[in-house]
Design a protein around this motif. Structure first.
Motif, PDB file in Angstrom:
ATOM      1  N   ASP A 117       0.860  -1.181   0.000  1.00  0.00           N
ATOM      2  CA  ASP A 117       0.000   0.000   0.000  1.00  0.00           C
ATOM      3  C   ASP A 117       0.900   1.237   0.000  1.00  0.00           C
ATOM      4  O   ASP A 117       1.702   1.420   0.928  1.00  0.00           O
ATOM      5  CB  ASP A 117      -0.884  -0.016   1.249  1.00  0.00           C
ATOM      6  CG  ASP A 117      -1.891   1.122   1.294  1.00  0.00           C
ATOM      7  OD1 ASP A 117      -1.644   2.177   0.672  1.00  0.00           O
ATOM      8  OD2 ASP A 117      -2.922   0.964   1.978  1.00  0.00           O
ATOM      9  N   PRO A 118       0.820   2.108  -1.011  1.00  0.00           N
ATOM     10  CA  PRO A 118       1.698   3.284  -1.060  1.00  0.00           C
ATOM     11  C   PRO A 118       1.646   4.135   0.201  1.00  0.00           C
ATOM     12  O   PRO A 118       2.643   4.741   0.590  1.00  0.00           O
ATOM     13  CB  PRO A 118       1.186   4.055  -2.273  1.00  0.00           C
ATOM     14  CG  PRO A 118       0.585   3.007  -3.158  1.00  0.00           C
ATOM     15  CD  PRO A 118      -0.043   2.014  -2.215  1.00  0.00           C
ATOM     16  N   ARG A 119       0.490   4.184   0.858  1.00  0.00           N
ATOM     17  CA  ARG A 119       0.380   4.982   2.080  1.00  0.00           C
ATOM     18  C   ARG A 119       1.227   4.409   3.205  1.00  0.00           C
ATOM     19  O   ARG A 119       1.658   5.141   4.108  1.00  0.00           O
ATOM     20  CB  ARG A 119      -1.078   5.067   2.518  1.00  0.00           C
ATOM     21  CG  ARG A 119      -2.012   5.721   1.510  1.00  0.00           C
ATOM     22  CD  ARG A 119      -3.452   5.568   1.952  1.00  0.00           C
ATOM     23  NE  ARG A 119      -3.784   4.176   2.181  1.00  0.00           N
ATOM     24  CZ  ARG A 119      -4.858   3.750   2.836  1.00  0.00           C
ATOM     25  NH1 ARG A 119      -5.711   4.636   3.348  1.00  0.00           N
ATOM     26  NH2 ARG A 119      -5.097   2.466   2.980  1.00  0.00           N
ATOM     27  N   VAL A 120       1.446   3.094   3.161  1.00  0.00           N
ATOM     28  CA  VAL A 120       2.326   2.436   4.134  1.00  0.00           C
ATOM     29  C   VAL A 120       3.775   2.537   3.663  1.00  0.00           C
ATOM     30  O   VAL A 120       4.679   2.863   4.436  1.00  0.00           O
ATOM     31  CB  VAL A 120       1.917   0.959   4.326  1.00  0.00           C
ATOM     32  CG1 VAL A 120       2.905   0.244   5.249  1.00  0.00           C
ATOM     33  CG2 VAL A 120       0.494   0.861   4.875  1.00  0.00           C
ATOM     34  N   LEU A 121       3.985   2.263   2.391  1.00  0.00           N
ATOM     35  CA  LEU A 121       5.332   2.228   1.833  1.00  0.00           C
ATOM     36  C   LEU A 121       6.066   3.544   2.057  1.00  0.00           C
ATOM     37  O   LEU A 121       7.253   3.563   2.387  1.00  0.00           O
ATOM     38  CB  LEU A 121       5.246   1.907   0.340  1.00  0.00           C
ATOM     39  CG  LEU A 121       6.520   1.420  -0.353  1.00  0.00           C
ATOM     40  CD1 LEU A 121       7.037   0.148   0.289  1.00  0.00           C
ATOM     41  CD2 LEU A 121       6.243   1.191  -1.830  1.00  0.00           C
TER      42      LEU A 121
END
Length: 288
Positions: A117-121
């Motif tokens: 997930d980009p928001r996590v990455l």
């Protein structure tokens, strides 16, 4: 900046979030990445798409789908593009990506790790050490992901990869609260990718302070962190907040929310003004 056709020539694979409603291009070969421990949740596991083996027409359709979703303000069918080391085949890549979907956290145990997930990455880039990031990326030498309406390239750190993630207790605390961090980031709406990272770190510091004040409930920690990033990073030094924190209602389900329920926006404005007063006259304010 949007995707271009050259991206689908440069990157051999795409990874998609299985929890989203959108399916990827029908003619592009894909496989679900499902750890044995999460077999019951196979429907929401990420999917790996083979771009390199797709025909030019299929690549064009994949690009058109993403651009249309972007234009409509929808979530894209893919959340990342992957460039892998020479000689790494799809089976090896899929195995590495799948293995990392289950992350052992100290004092907690194995947990589903939404690293794709980009928001996590984007937050992992400051939360993890370079060796941990090298472990996470494994055979992926470059990861292109969409965040905040733009595409960012993340290259694997040029260090020896950790043999195991070796998650610390602080990292575990942050990972367990990644949903809270992202919820508050959505409310804050930072203006740039760099601001997203910086605000993520600020929120984590406030969540840790909430914990240190004895706030055990996640909802209380979230509310405290919101005040910390919108009122003042040291709002808990204000005499009124110190009094509230010292007298939290012991019988309430969410003591902090109950204790601060009567505070009005103007009350927080006064606290901010007091704390920003170089003379430090916080005791002179009247709150009524």
């Amino acid at each position: 900046m949007s995707l271009v056709y050259a991206d689908l020539r440069e990157y051999a694979y795409a990874i998609a979030d299985g929890a989203l409603a959108h399916a990827g291009p029908a003619r592009m070969a894909s496989q679900a990445l499902v750890p044995a421990q999460l077999a019951r949740s196979a429907g929401v596991m990420p999917r790996l798409y083979d771009i390199a083996s797709a025909t030019p027409l299929t690549r064009e359709a994949a690009l058109a789908m993403a651009l249309a979703q972007e234009a409509d303000g929808e979530a894209l069918w893919l959340c990342g593009l992957l460039d892998v080391d020479e000689g790494v085949d799809q089976a090896t890549l899929a195995r590495a990506l799948t293995t990392r979907l289950v992350l052992p956290l100290p004092a907690v145990g194995p947990c589903f790790f939404r690293y794709f997930d980009p928001r996590v990455l984007i937050q992992l880039q400051w939360l993890f050490t370079p060796a941990q990031m090298a472990w996470l990326m494994g055979p992926v030498r470059c990861w292109k992901y969409s965040i905040g309406g733009a595409w960012e390239d993340m290259r694997r750190p040029e260090v020896f990869a950790a043999e195991s993630p070796g998650i610390t207790r602080r990292q575990a605390f942050a990972l367990q609260r990644m949903n809270v961090i992202n919820t508050l980031l959505e409310r804050l709406r930072p203006a740039s990718v760099a601001a997203l990272r910086g605000a993520g770190q600020d929120i984590l510091r406030q969540l840790e302070k909430a914990r240190d004040h004895g706030l055990a409930r996640l909802q209380d920690q979230e509310e405290y962190a919101w005040h910390g990033v919108t009122v003042h990073p040291e709002f808990d030094r204000h005499p009124r907040m110190q009094a509230l924190l010292a007298n939290l209602p012991a019988d309430a389900d969410y003591p902090y929310r109950v204790a601060t329920a009567d505070l009005r926006p103007e009350d927080f404005d006064r606290m901010r003004e007091d704390l920003n007063d170089p003379a430090g006259h916080t005791h002179e304010r009247s709150f009524s």
